[in-house]
Design an enzyme around this catalytic site. Structure first.
Site, mmCIF file in Angstrom:
data_model
loop_
_atom_site.group_PDB
_atom_site.id
_atom_site.type_symbol
_atom_site.label_atom_id
_atom_site.label_comp_id
_atom_site.label_asym_id
_atom_site.label_seq_id
_atom_site.Cartn_x
_atom_site.Cartn_y
_atom_site.Cartn_z
ATOM 1 C CE LYS A 68 -4.201 -2.136 1.623
ATOM 2 N NZ LYS A 68 -3.792 -3.552 1.616
HETATM 3 C C1 LIG Z 1 -4.386 -4.650 0.779
HETATM 4 C C2 LIG Z 1 -3.579 -5.901 0.658
HETATM 5 C C3 LIG Z 1 -3.897 -6.923 -0.293
HETATM 6 C C4 LIG Z 1 -5.117 -6.853 -1.193
HETATM 7 O O1 LIG Z 1 -4.970 -5.917 -2.226
HETATM 8 P P1 LIG Z 1 -6.236 -5.393 -3.047
HETATM 9 O O2 LIG Z 1 -5.743 -4.303 -3.909
HETATM 10 O O3 LIG Z 1 -7.199 -4.897 -2.002
HETATM 11 O O4 LIG Z 1 -6.800 -6.546 -3.814
HETATM 12 C C5 LIG Z 1 -3.058 -8.033 -0.380
HETATM 13 N N1 LIG Z 1 -1.988 -8.162 0.435
HETATM 14 C C6 LIG Z 1 -1.663 -7.228 1.356
HETATM 15 C C7 LIG Z 1 -0.483 -7.450 2.243
HETATM 16 C C8 LIG Z 1 -2.435 -6.060 1.494
HETATM 17 O O5 LIG Z 1 -2.094 -5.146 2.434
#
Ligand SMILES: *Cc1c(COP(=O)(O)O)cnc(C)c1O
Length: 493
Positions: free
Chosen positions: A110
């Site tokens: 993120k």
């Molecule tokens: C948010 C997240 C995901 C999922 O990603 P999306 O874009 O919501 O599909 C997968 N792995 C981790 C570690 C995350 O923080």
């Protein structure tokens, strides 16, 4: 480039307006009216920032190239990302590369979006000539809160207030958040679970009286959650970068096709790969990997999306999700706004919707899907360390196992990028237990050193010192005290 609503209920807006608003007020998400093509040859040899400026520039056309280059340079600078490639691709054999998206300040993917979004938002506010200071409210189950805090920390003209469920996040996640520095940050524990937290924040967003009180004091509320276009567009970039790395390391020739495997929750990351494909990146198949909350796997197999099902808490909590918000954007691009309105009315009224067989077979030409259960995830973490000497977190292990099952089923040998979305040191106990085969009584902080001994992998710098950092935030509230807390933080009345 203009933006429209997936539900046809908003006039066209510029990208700065789409980013400032976050989502369409009457429901719906902002999407670009067309998807630009990009000349692959023009991207060869570019470093991450130059590449990002080019790709993002195709979408954010009301920002100048200079503006974008400047904020992109700030977002991905080496003091924020501990790898010169920003998103290094680690080949585990001559066909499979793991795209490490966790080298940012909070050790989760993120960061790629949340290091840039605050800059895009402040530029958008300038373009819209808003005078107010922007107050970002976040309800988090862990990863988003810390990534948003690091992104908005000390960004001029912004405040950030994060609410998390006091007993609903991991020890490591809580400690990461409450040790955040910065003069514009606040982190508040809430008595209740994540849904309570989220509902409280949504309720505050919808409270017009409260908004006008804030506005009189010079503040405007905004959100940093994953439905904001400003969080999606930075994610398109790293698929191009991964492709370039595969060409450079000789795994593919320029213009060869690749597959991409994505551990999926809210469908943002995989949607970014879909946009990259539509822009001209030679992606053959997108492999959508779920954990036991396999609502998407069922949808892609049957055409029926049904969220009325048991919710499972798993070792990959960031994928424990039953409503994948960004799927709406994908369906819009295939079906148009009238159909999306019908489907999402059905989802809110009956908790489900269905699409035609013809559409599902069209989707299956682009997207393959599968899921991994908890035993498979543990086994994958252990196997990857023993056989390939690679330490992975549970989210990445979901993707790797689903990819292997896909290969067994199809015999496909196309070179493949597997996304790694978090550092294994963010989920120490799950990873340690998977490798050791026992359920340890010790917590993340006790086990982190042992995990390093077993694996020989360096601890992510952001997590190394968390246990010894000073705790800067210790406020806890009840649900009903949210508004008052915001006023206290902002020193109103
Ligand atoms: C948010 C997240 C995901 C999922 O990603 P999306 O874009 O919501 O599909 C997968 N792995 C981790 C570690 C995350 O923080």
């Amino acid at each position: 480039m203009k933006y429209e609503s997936t539900r046809g209920n908003h006039e066209l807006v510029d990208s700065s307006e789409a980013i400032r608003q976050g989502m369409v007020p009457q429901g719906g998400l902002f999407v670009p009216v067309s998807i630009p093509k990009i000349d692959l040859a023009s991207l060869v040899g570019l470093d991450y920032c130059a590449l990002a400026t080019k790709v993002i520039g195709e979408f954010l056309t009301d920002f100048s190239k200079e503006e974008l280059a400047e904020v992109i340079g700030k977002a991905y600078q080496s003091s924020h990302f501990d790898n010169e490639k920003v998103v290094p691709l680690k080949m585990i054999n001559d066909k499979v590369g793991i795209l490490e998206l966790f080298h940012g300040p909070t050790a989760a993917f993120k960061d790629l979006a949340l290091q840039l979004l605050p800059h895009l938002l402040t530029l958008s506010i300038q373009k819209q000539q808003l005078k107010e200071e922007v107050v970002i409210l976040v309800a988090t189950s862990g990863d988003t809160g810390k990534a948003a805090l690091e992104g908005f920390k000390d960004v001029k003209g912004t405040r950030i207030i994060v609410f998390y469920p006091k007993d609903g996040v991991s020890l490591m996640q809580e400690r990461q958040m409450v040790t955040t520095a910065g003069s514009n940050t606040a982190v508040i524990g809430v008595e209740g679970n994540f849904d309570d937290c989220q509902n409280m924040v949504k309720d505050i967003f919808g409270d017009e009286d409260f908004s006008s009180q804030l506005s009189e004091s010079g503040f405007e509320l905004s959100s940093a959650n994953s439905i904001n276009w400003g969080r999606l567009v930075p994610q398109i970039v790293y698929y191009f970068h991964a492709y370039n790395q595969m060409v450079e390391n000789g795994s593919i020739a320029f213009k060869d096709e690749i597959n991409v495997t994505v551990p999926t929750g809210n469908f943002g990351n995989i949607l970014a790969a879909y946009y990259a494909k539509r822009m001209g990146l030679p992606i053959k198949t997108l492999i959508c990997a779920s954990n036991r909350n396999n609502v998407l796997t069922d949808f892609f197999k049957t055409g029926r999306y049904n969220r009325k099902r048991e919710f499972h808490k798993t070792s990959s909590p960031s994928m424990d999700i039953l409503i994948s918000s960004n799927l709406e954007r994908f369906l819009f691009h295939l079906l148009g706004d009238a159909e999306v309105v019908k489907l999402y009315d059905g989802l809110s009224e009956k908790g489900e919707f269905s699409i035609d067989d013809a559409v599902i077979s069209q989707i299956n030409k682009i997207i393959e899907s599968g899921y991994a259960d908890e035993d498979e995830v543990k086994d994958e973490i252990r196997t990857m360390l023993q056989r390939d000497n690679y330490l992975m977190d549970p989210h990445t292990a979901v993707a790797m196992r689903v990819y292997k099952k896909y290969c067994e089923k199809t015999g496909d040998t196309t070179p493949t990028v597997v996304d790694s979305t978090a550092s294994p040191y963010k989920f120490v106990k799950s990873v340690y237990d998977a490798i050791s085969g026992v359920n340890s009584d010790h917590d993340d902080f006790r086990l982190i050193g042992e995990l390093k001994e077993i694996s020989g992998v360096d601890i992510h710098p952001a997590l190394k010192s968390v246990a010894s950092l000073e705790i800067k935030h210790d406020s806890n509230i009840k649900i009903a005290e949210g508004r008052q807390m915001i006023k206290t933080v902002l020193q109103i009345d």
